[in-house]
Design a protein around this motif. Structure first.
Motif, PDB file in Angstrom:
ATOM      1  N   HIS A 121      54.359 -25.133  46.132  1.00 56.35           N
ATOM      2  CA  HIS A 121      54.673 -25.926  44.938  1.00 56.35           C
ATOM      3  C   HIS A 121      53.774 -25.549  43.769  1.00 56.35           C
ATOM      4  CE1 HIS A 121      57.605 -28.682  46.729  1.00 56.35           C
ATOM      5  NE2 HIS A 121      56.851 -28.658  47.820  1.00 56.35           N
ATOM      6  N   ALA A 122      52.599 -24.997  44.055  1.00 58.33           N
ATOM      7  CA  ALA A 122      51.659 -24.618  42.995  1.00 58.33           C
ATOM      8  C   ALA A 122      51.968 -23.252  42.393  1.00 58.33           C
ATOM      9  CB  ALA A 122      50.235 -24.620  43.548  1.00 58.33           C
ATOM     10  N   LEU A 123      52.978 -22.569  42.908  1.00 61.79           N
ATOM     11  CA  LEU A 123      53.272 -21.212  42.457  1.00 61.79           C
ATOM     12  C   LEU A 123      53.739 -21.175  41.010  1.00 61.79           C
ATOM     13  CD1 LEU A 123      53.794 -18.172  43.035  1.00 61.79           C
ATOM     14  CD2 LEU A 123      56.067 -18.834  43.870  1.00 61.79           C
ATOM     15  N   HIS A 124      53.255 -20.192  40.263  1.00 60.75           N
ATOM     16  CA  HIS A 124      53.775 -19.823  38.945  1.00 60.75           C
ATOM     17  C   HIS A 124      53.952 -18.309  38.968  1.00 60.75           C
ATOM     18  CE1 HIS A 124      52.098 -23.779  38.016  1.00 60.75           C
ATOM     19  NE2 HIS A 124      52.942 -23.799  37.001  1.00 60.75           N
ATOM     20  N   ILE A 125      55.211 -17.867  38.858  1.00 62.43           N
ATOM     21  CA  ILE A 125      55.513 -16.444  39.010  1.00 62.43           C
ATOM     22  C   ILE A 125      56.360 -15.951  37.853  1.00 62.43           C
ATOM     23  CG2 ILE A 125      57.514 -16.944  40.517  1.00 62.43           C
ATOM     24  CD1 ILE A 125      56.812 -14.319  42.025  1.00 62.43           C
ATOM     25  N   GLY A 126      55.977 -14.803  37.298  1.00 56.25           N
ATOM     26  CA  GLY A 126      56.747 -14.252  36.201  1.00 56.25           C
ATOM     27  C   GLY A 126      56.066 -13.054  35.572  1.00 56.25           C
ATOM     28  N   ASN A 127      56.654 -12.586  34.485  1.00 61.18           N
ATOM     29  CA  ASN A 127      56.198 -11.347  33.844  1.00 61.18           C
ATOM     30  C   ASN A 127      56.032 -11.533  32.348  1.00 61.18           C
ATOM     31  OD1 ASN A 127      57.988 -10.371  36.371  1.00 61.18           O
ATOM     32  ND2 ASN A 127      56.275  -8.970  35.983  1.00 61.18           N
ATOM     33  N   PRO A 128      54.842 -11.965  31.923  1.00 61.64           N
ATOM     34  CA  PRO A 128      54.565 -12.175  30.501  1.00 61.64           C
ATOM     35  C   PRO A 128      54.021 -10.932  29.786  1.00 61.64           C
ATOM     36  CG  PRO A 128      52.758 -13.031  31.807  1.00 61.64           C
ATOM     37  CD  PRO A 128      53.768 -12.466  32.787  1.00 61.64           C
ATOM     38  N   LEU A 152      68.727 -14.710  34.620  1.00 57.60           N
ATOM     39  CA  LEU A 152      67.369 -15.216  34.796  1.00 57.60           C
ATOM     40  C   LEU A 152      66.348 -14.089  34.660  1.00 57.60           C
ATOM     41  CD1 LEU A 152      65.462 -17.518  35.314  1.00 57.60           C
ATOM     42  CD2 LEU A 152      65.930 -17.308  37.778  1.00 57.60           C
ATOM     43  N   ALA A 153      66.686 -12.917  35.184  1.00 61.23           N
ATOM     44  CA  ALA A 153      65.785 -11.767  35.032  1.00 61.23           C
ATOM     45  C   ALA A 153      65.564 -11.458  33.558  1.00 61.23           C
ATOM     46  CB  ALA A 153      66.354 -10.545  35.750  1.00 61.23           C
ATOM     47  N   ALA A 154      66.614 -11.508  32.769  1.00 64.10           N
ATOM     48  CA  ALA A 154      66.490 -11.234  31.332  1.00 64.10           C
ATOM     49  C   ALA A 154      65.575 -12.249  30.659  1.00 64.10           C
ATOM     50  CB  ALA A 154      67.868 -11.244  30.673  1.00 64.10           C
ATOM     51  N   GLU A 155      65.717 -13.523  31.010  1.00 66.61           N
ATOM     52  CA  GLU A 155      64.863 -14.539  30.393  1.00 66.61           C
ATOM     53  C   GLU A 155      63.403 -14.350  30.797  1.00 66.61           C
ATOM     54  OE1 GLU A 155      64.506 -19.381  29.788  1.00 66.61           O
ATOM     55  OE2 GLU A 155      66.188 -18.560  30.921  1.00 66.61           O
ATOM     56  N   MET A 156      63.172 -13.972  32.061  1.00 69.77           N
ATOM     57  CA  MET A 156      61.795 -13.763  32.522  1.00 69.77           C
ATOM     58  C   MET A 156      61.163 -12.546  31.852  1.00 69.77           C
ATOM     59  SD  MET A 156      62.335 -14.650  36.556  1.00 69.77           S
ATOM     60  CE  MET A 156      60.612 -14.396  37.041  1.00 69.77           C
ATOM     61  N   LEU A 157      61.954 -11.475  31.687  1.00 73.40           N
ATOM     62  CA  LEU A 157      61.403 -10.230  31.156  1.00 73.40           C
ATOM     63  C   LEU A 157      61.384 -10.194  29.632  1.00 73.40           C
ATOM     64  CD1 LEU A 157      63.143  -7.764  33.618  1.00 73.40           C
ATOM     65  CD2 LEU A 157      60.705  -8.290  33.534  1.00 73.40           C
ATOM     66  N   LEU A 158      62.378 -10.813  28.984  1.00 74.16           N
ATOM     67  CA  LEU A 158      62.495 -10.732  27.534  1.00 74.16           C
ATOM     68  C   LEU A 158      61.863 -11.915  26.811  1.00 74.16           C
ATOM     69  CD1 LEU A 158      66.179  -9.457  27.227  1.00 74.16           C
ATOM     70  CD2 LEU A 158      64.073  -8.125  27.442  1.00 74.16           C
ATOM     71  N   ALA A 159      61.802 -13.062  27.496  1.00 74.66           N
ATOM     72  CA  ALA A 159      61.241 -14.258  26.865  1.00 74.66           C
ATOM     73  C   ALA A 159      59.978 -14.740  27.564  1.00 74.66           C
ATOM     74  CB  ALA A 159      62.290 -15.375  26.835  1.00 74.66           C
ATOM     75  N   GLY A 160      59.540 -14.020  28.590  1.00 75.93           N
ATOM     76  CA  GLY A 160      58.302 -14.367  29.264  1.00 75.93           C
ATOM     77  C   GLY A 160      58.341 -15.652  30.064  1.00 75.93           C
ATOM     78  N   ARG A 161      59.532 -16.057  30.519  1.00 79.81           N
ATOM     79  CA  ARG A 161      59.620 -17.298  31.292  1.00 79.81           C
ATOM     80  C   ARG A 161      58.893 -17.139  32.624  1.00 79.81           C
ATOM     81  NH1 ARG A 161      65.128 -20.435  33.362  1.00 79.81           N
ATOM     82  NH2 ARG A 161      64.059 -21.946  34.704  1.00 79.81           N
ATOM     83  N   VAL A 162      58.080 -18.119  32.953  1.00 80.35           N
ATOM     84  CA  VAL A 162      57.365 -18.148  34.224  1.00 80.35           C
ATOM     85  C   VAL A 162      57.972 -19.255  35.080  1.00 80.35           C
ATOM     86  CG1 VAL A 162      55.137 -18.592  35.328  1.00 80.35           C
ATOM     87  CG2 VAL A 162      55.240 -17.233  33.230  1.00 80.35           C
ATOM     88  N   LEU A 163      58.356 -18.934  36.310  1.00 82.31           N
ATOM     89  CA  LEU A 163      58.994 -19.888  37.197  1.00 82.31           C
ATOM     90  C   LEU A 163      57.967 -20.690  37.979  1.00 82.31           C
ATOM     91  CD1 LEU A 163      61.894 -17.754  38.780  1.00 82.31           C
ATOM     92  CD2 LEU A 163      61.882 -19.024  36.613  1.00 82.31           C
ATOM     93  N   THR A 164      58.245 -21.966  38.169  1.00 83.17           N
ATOM     94  CA  THR A 164      57.461 -22.780  39.086  1.00 83.17           C
ATOM     95  C   THR A 164      57.907 -22.477  40.520  1.00 83.17           C
ATOM     96  OG1 THR A 164      59.062 -24.596  39.087  1.00 83.17           O
ATOM     97  CG2 THR A 164      57.343 -24.622  37.374  1.00 83.17           C
ATOM     98  N   GLY A 165      57.190 -22.999  41.491  1.00 84.08           N
ATOM     99  CA  GLY A 165      57.592 -22.816  42.884  1.00 84.08           C
ATOM    100  C   GLY A 165      58.987 -23.348  43.139  1.00 84.08           C
ATOM    101  N   GLU A 166      59.289 -24.524  42.592  1.00 82.75           N
ATOM    102  CA  GLU A 166      60.607 -25.128  42.783  1.00 82.75           C
ATOM    103  C   GLU A 166      61.699 -24.253  42.172  1.00 82.75           C
ATOM    104  OE1 GLU A 166      57.917 -26.680  41.767  1.00 82.75           O
ATOM    105  OE2 GLU A 166      57.584 -28.283  43.244  1.00 82.75           O
ATOM    106  N   GLU A 167      61.437 -23.722  40.968  1.00 82.69           N
ATOM    107  CA  GLU A 167      62.424 -22.869  40.307  1.00 82.69           C
ATOM    108  C   GLU A 167      62.595 -21.552  41.052  1.00 82.69           C
ATOM    109  OE1 GLU A 167      61.877 -24.303  35.651  1.00 82.69           O
ATOM    110  OE2 GLU A 167      60.499 -22.841  36.521  1.00 82.69           O
ATOM    111  N   ALA A 168      61.511 -20.994  41.546  1.00 85.29           N
ATOM    112  CA  ALA A 168      61.591 -19.749  42.307  1.00 85.29           C
ATOM    113  C   ALA A 168      62.388 -19.945  43.590  1.00 85.29           C
ATOM    114  CB  ALA A 168      60.187 -19.244  42.626  1.00 85.29           C
TER     115      ALA A 168
END
Length: 248
Positions: A121-128, A152-168
């Motif tokens: 649940h503490a996870l934060h994963i993404g590509n900023p 979702l890949a586009a939002e993570m890579l182009l907008a720097g969205r970081v997913l929470t554990g629940e979102e991942a």
């Protein structure tokens, strides 16, 4: 085998590797990359399931920015992190990543190179990376769309969205969502021990087929199956199955 950046433990049925720079949130530096190459050489020679985790409360908060800032065009073309993560991805036996806390940038890309990801649940994963003036060039741009879909890949890579554990977990990026790192490691160990009970040759063949490009099917499936159909281990396991069935 162990080193300052990567702690290796032989757990009989699998190998546990811990990124061991907790004071830097396990940021990926050149020493860690060298240790990953050394570990991969060992697991290529003697295939074993690999469980990857980070020391402390994080998997890996990214690449070591101090080192990354000094890299130039030739370093980019050399693919320092990229080649190491590709090697992890190509290991003969499964790779399981235990993801807790931050898994960002290069840390996320190392996680994407695994076959199975277990998170908390503490996870934060993404590509900023674009916020630092670079791109995610060590696997995210070609793996992430396959893992979470184009949008979702586009939002993570182009907008720097970081997913929470629940979102991942909802996106399928992790297959198990646990309360904490200890629980996540326990689930990863259970999966590794389950793999150890299976036929290694069939597991390795399954991984090769799973990673093959779409246009390689079904020919690659049939070629791998042809080898397994003639294997003594297939005969032994199927005979044992039929014997157990008769005894019920």
């Amino acid at each position: 085998m162990s080193g300052a950046a990567l702690r290796i433990e032989d757990r009989d049925s699998f190998v546990l590797a811990t990124l061991d720079r907790p004071e830097k949130r396990n940021a990926i530096d050149l020493d860690l990359i060298a240790a990953l190459h050394e570990l991969c050489a060992t697991l290529e020679a003697v295939p074993r399931t690999l469980v990857l985790q980070g020391a402390g409360a994080n998997f890996a908060a990214g690449a070591d920015i101090a080192q990354l800032r000094e890299r130039r065009a030739d370093d980019a073309r050399a693919g320092i992190n990229t080649r190491a993560f590709m090697r992890v991805h190509a290991l003969p036996m499964p790779v399981i990543a235990v993801l807790d806390g931050y898994a960002l940038g290069g840390g996320a890309e190392l996680a994407y190179s695994a076959d199975i990801r277990v998170g908390t649940h503490a996870l934060h994963i993404g590509n900023p990376e674009t916020g630092l003036g670079i791109i995610a060039a060590a696997g995210a741009t070609w793996r992430l769309r396959e893992l979470v879909g184009e949008g979702l890949a586009a939002e993570m890579l182009l907008a720097g969205r970081v997913l929470t554990g629940e979102e991942a977990h909802a996106a399928g990026l992790i297959t198990h969502l646990l309360p904490n790192g200890d629980d996540a490691l326990a689930v990863a160990i259970t999966i590794a021990e389950r793999i150890a009970k299976l036929d290694p040759a069939a597991t390795q063949a399954s991984k090769r087929v799973l990673r093959a490009p779409r246009n390689a099917h079904p020919e690659i499936d049939l070629a791998e199956q042809a080898v397994l159909f003639d294997s003594p281990e297939k005969e032994r396991r199927m005979t044992a199955f039929l014997n157990r069935k008769q005894q019920r």
